[in-house]
Motif scaffolding. Structure first.
Motif, PDB file in Angstrom:
ATOM      1  N   VAL A   1       0.882  -1.176   0.000  1.00 24.34           N
ATOM      2  CA  VAL A   1       0.000   0.000   0.000  1.00 24.34           C
ATOM      3  C   VAL A   1       0.915   1.220   0.000  1.00 24.34           C
ATOM      4  CG1 VAL A   1      -1.851   1.225   1.210  1.00 24.34           C
ATOM      5  CG2 VAL A   1      -1.675  -1.272   1.415  1.00 24.34           C
ATOM      6  N   TYR A   2       0.762   2.091  -1.016  1.00 17.17           N
ATOM      7  CA  TYR A   2       1.582   3.302  -1.043  1.00 17.17           C
ATOM      8  C   TYR A   2       1.052   4.328  -0.064  1.00 17.17           C
ATOM      9  CZ  TYR A   2       4.251   1.880  -5.161  1.00 17.17           C
ATOM     10  OH  TYR A   2       5.110   1.233  -6.020  1.00 17.17           O
ATOM     11  N   ARG A   3       1.942   5.213   0.329  1.00 20.52           N
ATOM     12  CA  ARG A   3       1.515   6.335   1.152  1.00 20.52           C
ATOM     13  C   ARG A   3       0.397   7.057   0.397  1.00 20.52           C
ATOM     14  NH1 ARG A   3       6.620   8.854   1.924  1.00 20.52           N
ATOM     15  NH2 ARG A   3       7.291   6.989   3.015  1.00 20.52           N
ATOM     16  N   GLY A   4      -0.655   7.380   1.051  1.00 20.83           N
ATOM     17  CA  GLY A   4      -1.803   7.963   0.360  1.00 20.83           C
ATOM     18  C   GLY A   4      -2.900   6.930   0.169  1.00 20.83           C
ATOM     19  N   GLY A   5      -2.538   5.621   0.383  1.00 22.80           N
ATOM     20  CA  GLY A   5      -3.590   4.615   0.447  1.00 22.80           C
ATOM     21  C   GLY A   5      -3.779   3.756  -0.784  1.00 22.80           C
ATOM     22  N   ARG A   6      -3.029   4.036  -1.875  1.00 23.13           N
ATOM     23  CA  ARG A   6      -3.196   3.226  -3.076  1.00 23.13           C
ATOM     24  C   ARG A   6      -2.652   1.819  -2.852  1.00 23.13           C
ATOM     25  NH1 ARG A   6      -5.843   2.393  -7.682  1.00 23.13           N
ATOM     26  NH2 ARG A   6      -5.672   4.537  -8.388  1.00 23.13           N
ATOM     27  N   GLN A   7      -3.506   0.792  -3.002  1.00 24.42           N
ATOM     28  CA  GLN A   7      -3.074  -0.595  -2.843  1.00 24.42           C
ATOM     29  C   GLN A   7      -2.564  -1.111  -4.182  1.00 24.42           C
ATOM     30  OE1 GLN A   7      -4.836  -3.127  -0.091  1.00 24.42           O
ATOM     31  NE2 GLN A   7      -3.109  -4.472  -0.547  1.00 24.42           N
ATOM     32  N   ALA A   8      -1.264  -1.314  -4.301  1.00 24.35           N
ATOM     33  CA  ALA A   8      -0.673  -1.714  -5.583  1.00 24.35           C
ATOM     34  C   ALA A   8      -0.578  -3.236  -5.719  1.00 24.35           C
ATOM     35  CB  ALA A   8       0.704  -1.082  -5.746  1.00 24.35           C
ATOM     36  N   LEU A   9      -0.371  -3.951  -4.600  1.00 25.19           N
ATOM     37  CA  LEU A   9      -0.298  -5.421  -4.631  1.00 25.19           C
ATOM     38  C   LEU A   9      -1.086  -5.983  -3.461  1.00 25.19           C
ATOM     39  CD1 LEU A   9       3.525  -6.007  -5.338  1.00 25.19           C
ATOM     40  CD2 LEU A   9       1.649  -6.160  -6.993  1.00 25.19           C
TER      41      LEU A   9
ATOM     42  N   ILE B   1      13.735  -1.295  -3.915  1.00 19.74           N
ATOM     43  CA  ILE B   1      13.531   0.125  -4.231  1.00 19.74           C
ATOM     44  C   ILE B   1      12.291   0.594  -3.465  1.00 19.74           C
ATOM     45  CG2 ILE B   1      12.922   1.772  -6.078  1.00 19.74           C
ATOM     46  CD1 ILE B   1      14.501  -0.134  -8.005  1.00 19.74           C
ATOM     47  N   GLU B   2      11.331  -0.318  -3.313  1.00 23.67           N
ATOM     48  CA  GLU B   2      10.178  -0.100  -2.444  1.00 23.67           C
ATOM     49  C   GLU B   2      10.150  -1.236  -1.415  1.00 23.67           C
ATOM     50  OE1 GLU B   2       8.033   2.344  -2.294  1.00 23.67           O
ATOM     51  OE2 GLU B   2       8.249   3.378  -4.224  1.00 23.67           O
ATOM     52  N   ARG B   3       9.490  -0.996  -0.290  1.00 23.99           N
ATOM     53  CA  ARG B   3       9.355  -2.004   0.754  1.00 23.99           C
ATOM     54  C   ARG B   3       7.913  -2.487   0.815  1.00 23.99           C
ATOM     55  NH1 ARG B   3      13.659  -2.682   4.112  1.00 23.99           N
ATOM     56  NH2 ARG B   3      15.425  -1.479   3.374  1.00 23.99           N
TER      57      ARG B   3
ATOM     58  N   GLY C   1       0.060  -7.675 -17.393  1.00 26.30           N
ATOM     59  CA  GLY C   1      -1.024  -6.940 -16.743  1.00 26.30           C
ATOM     60  C   GLY C   1      -1.109  -5.527 -17.293  1.00 26.30           C
ATOM     61  N   HIS C   2      -2.291  -4.941 -17.181  1.00 24.55           N
ATOM     62  CA  HIS C   2      -2.515  -3.593 -17.704  1.00 24.55           C
ATOM     63  C   HIS C   2      -1.655  -2.573 -16.970  1.00 24.55           C
ATOM     64  CE1 HIS C   2      -5.792  -4.839 -20.212  1.00 24.55           C
ATOM     65  NE2 HIS C   2      -6.405  -5.416 -19.193  1.00 24.55           N
ATOM     66  N   SER C   3      -1.557  -1.401 -17.546  1.00 24.32           N
ATOM     67  CA  SER C   3      -0.895  -0.286 -16.881  1.00 24.32           C
ATOM     68  C   SER C   3      -1.579  -0.036 -15.531  1.00 24.32           C
ATOM     69  CB  SER C   3      -0.992   0.945 -17.774  1.00 24.32           C
ATOM     70  OG  SER C   3      -0.309   1.995 -17.187  1.00 24.32           O
ATOM     71  N   GLY C   4      -0.794   0.084 -14.481  1.00 25.60           N
ATOM     72  CA  GLY C   4      -1.350   0.315 -13.146  1.00 25.60           C
ATOM     73  C   GLY C   4      -1.672  -0.966 -12.390  1.00 25.60           C
ATOM     74  N   ALA C   5      -1.417  -2.133 -13.001  1.00 25.54           N
ATOM     75  CA  ALA C   5      -1.760  -3.418 -12.358  1.00 25.54           C
ATOM     76  C   ALA C   5      -0.814  -3.756 -11.205  1.00 25.54           C
ATOM     77  CB  ALA C   5      -1.739  -4.542 -13.390  1.00 25.54           C
ATOM     78  N   GLY C   6       0.387  -3.136 -11.194  1.00 27.23           N
ATOM     79  CA  GLY C   6       1.324  -3.383 -10.094  1.00 27.23           C
ATOM     80  C   GLY C   6       2.652  -4.003 -10.529  1.00 27.23           C
ATOM     81  N   LYS C   7       2.897  -4.077 -11.839  1.00 24.39           N
ATOM     82  CA  LYS C   7       4.113  -4.740 -12.337  1.00 24.39           C
ATOM     83  C   LYS C   7       5.382  -4.044 -11.824  1.00 24.39           C
ATOM     84  CE  LYS C   7       2.965  -4.138 -16.696  1.00 24.39           C
ATOM     85  NZ  LYS C   7       1.721  -3.361 -16.441  1.00 24.39           N
ATOM     86  N   SER C   8       5.444  -2.727 -12.015  1.00 16.15           N
ATOM     87  CA  SER C   8       6.647  -1.998 -11.572  1.00 16.15           C
ATOM     88  C   SER C   8       6.828  -2.122 -10.072  1.00 16.15           C
ATOM     89  CB  SER C   8       6.542  -0.510 -11.932  1.00 16.15           C
ATOM     90  OG  SER C   8       6.522  -0.334 -13.306  1.00 16.15           O
ATOM     91  N   THR C   9       5.731  -2.060  -9.352  1.00 13.67           N
ATOM     92  CA  THR C   9       5.809  -2.176  -7.893  1.00 13.67           C
ATOM     93  C   THR C   9       6.418  -3.516  -7.502  1.00 13.67           C
ATOM     94  OG1 THR C   9       3.889  -0.741  -7.615  1.00 13.67           O
ATOM     95  CG2 THR C   9       4.438  -2.192  -5.767  1.00 13.67           C
ATOM     96  N   LEU C  10       5.965  -4.604  -8.136  1.00 12.94           N
ATOM     97  CA  LEU C  10       6.484  -5.933  -7.809  1.00 12.94           C
ATOM     98  C   LEU C  10       8.000  -5.991  -8.070  1.00 12.94           C
ATOM     99  CD1 LEU C  10       4.770  -9.305  -8.568  1.00 12.94           C
ATOM    100  CD2 LEU C  10       7.203  -9.010  -8.967  1.00 12.94           C
TER     101      LEU C  10
HETATM  102  P1  ADP Z   1       2.349  -1.034 -13.582  1.00  9.57           P
HETATM  103  O1  ADP Z   1       3.834  -1.134 -13.550  1.00  9.57           O
HETATM  104  O2  ADP Z   1       1.661  -2.353 -13.786  1.00  9.57           O
HETATM  105  O3  ADP Z   1       1.879   0.001 -14.536  1.00  9.57           O
HETATM  106  P2  ADP Z   1       2.638   0.201 -10.981  1.00  9.57           P
HETATM  107  O4  ADP Z   1       3.272  -0.796 -10.092  1.00  9.57           O
HETATM  108  O5  ADP Z   1       3.498   1.283 -11.559  1.00  9.57           O
HETATM  109  O6  ADP Z   1       1.856  -0.580 -12.127  1.00  9.57           O
HETATM  110  O7  ADP Z   1       1.447   0.889 -10.207  1.00  9.57           O
HETATM  111  C1  ADP Z   1       0.468   0.163  -9.476  1.00  9.57           C
HETATM  112  C2  ADP Z   1      -0.427   1.166  -8.776  1.00  9.57           C
HETATM  113  O8  ADP Z   1       0.300   1.812  -7.733  1.00  9.57           O
HETATM  114  C3  ADP Z   1      -0.931   2.275  -9.671  1.00  9.57           C
HETATM  115  O9  ADP Z   1      -2.234   2.599  -9.248  1.00  9.57           O
HETATM  116  C4  ADP Z   1       0.047   3.405  -9.431  1.00  9.57           C
HETATM  117  O10 ADP Z   1      -0.545   4.658  -9.691  1.00  9.57           O
HETATM  118  C5  ADP Z   1       0.353   3.220  -7.956  1.00  9.57           C
HETATM  119  N1  ADP Z   1       1.702   3.701  -7.618  1.00  9.57           N
HETATM  120  C6  ADP Z   1       2.859   3.295  -8.188  1.00  9.57           C
HETATM  121  N2  ADP Z   1       3.917   3.912  -7.618  1.00  9.57           N
HETATM  122  C7  ADP Z   1       3.389   4.722  -6.664  1.00  9.57           C
HETATM  123  C8  ADP Z   1       3.966   5.624  -5.724  1.00  9.57           C
HETATM  124  N3  ADP Z   1       5.291   5.819  -5.641  1.00  9.57           N
HETATM  125  N4  ADP Z   1       3.137   6.295  -4.884  1.00  9.57           N
HETATM  126  C9  ADP Z   1       1.804   6.095  -4.952  1.00  9.57           C
HETATM  127  N5  ADP Z   1       1.199   5.260  -5.807  1.00  9.57           N
HETATM  128  C10 ADP Z   1       1.989   4.585  -6.664  1.00  9.57           C
END
Ligand code: ADP
Ligand code: ADP
Length: 222
Positions: free
Chosen positions: A10-18, A51-53, A35-44
């Protein structure tokens, strides 16, 4: 090699990415992360590289729990992972050689070692003759290959790539894919985030698919 157990972010601000992500990538295994854009790939991928915890769950790298590494240990983790970005993140004011040498200079390798290993990495991606060029003098596909050379120069056991073909045409994408396959063939694990449908349709690897932060396996040939 990499194991996720009930990992949530969960990112700061409450967005649940995974959400409660489980998977295991073995040594010498190659998999797509889709997965679609925003699905959480970069986060994983960012969690793998610390880079993220994660907010919850555990991540193991070669059996070591990396969930709560302290900052001083992160460089030792990253040394074992080659990271490739879509926008390659090359330093534009340094030569190709110096860009590829960067991870070795961080490790304080000797100049003799650096020369040998940079040459080997550039040779592998077919850019030995461009060592003295600046990145701007190279095509997009060549710049991406410099990014790959930099990622493999210290012989990591795992390559993590975030949309590495995102800016490349079909022909260059296949070329980059062939490079990953060559590294995979010699035992390197590869996890590659992509939504490049032509790559997915021509390469039948294991597929981990993210949908709004939930991960599921897609069977081969599906
Ligand atoms: P993808 O790589 O599949 O496009 P991301 O992992 O970049 O997906 O993003 C997953 C979700 O987390 C999205 O809703 C994105 O906006 C949000 N997100 C990604 N990075 C951050 C961040 N640093 N702070 C807040 N929200 C983030
Ligand atoms: P990618 O193409 O790698 O998925 P994005 O364009 O989604 O990257 O995001 C670019 C950068 O911005 C990333 O470092 C990501 O973590 C961060 N980011 C993405 N979404 C958000 C967000 N909603 N709030 C803050 N940072 C974000």
């Amino acid at each position: 090699m990499i194991r996720f157990q009930q990992v949530s972010k969960v990112y700061r601000g409450g967005r649940q990415a995974l959400q409660k992500v489980d998977f295991h990538l073995r040594q010498a295994e190659m998999a797509f992360l889709t997965g679609h854009s925003g699905a959480g790939k970069s986060t994983l991928l960012k969690l793998i590289c610390a880079i993220e915890r994660p907010s919850d769950g555990q991540i193991f790298f070669n059996g070591h729990d990396i969930t709560r590494l302290d900052n001083s240990q992160i460089p030792f983790l990253r040394r074992n992972i080659g990271i490739i970005f879509q926008d390659h993140k090359l330093l534009m004011d340094r030569s190709v050689y110096d860009n590829v040498a960067l991870p070795l200079r961080v490790e304080l390798a000797s100049e003799k070692d650096i020369k040998r290993r940079v040459s080997a990495a550039l040779d592998k991606v077919g850019l030995l003759d461009k060592a003295r060029c600046l990145p701007v003098q190279l095509s997009g596909g060549e710049q991406q290959r410099v990014g790959i050379a930099r990622a493999v120069v210290n012989k990591p056991r795992l390559l993590v790539a975030d949309e590495p073909t995102g800016n490349l045409d079909a022909e260059l994408s296949q070329q980059v894919m062939r490079l990953f396959e060559e590294f995979n063939r010699v035992g390197v694990s590869v996890l590659m985030a992509t939504h490049d449908t032509s790559l997915l349709s021509t390469h039948d690897y294991r597929r981990l698919d993210l949908h709004q932060g939930h991960l599921r396996e897609i069977a081969r040939g599906a």
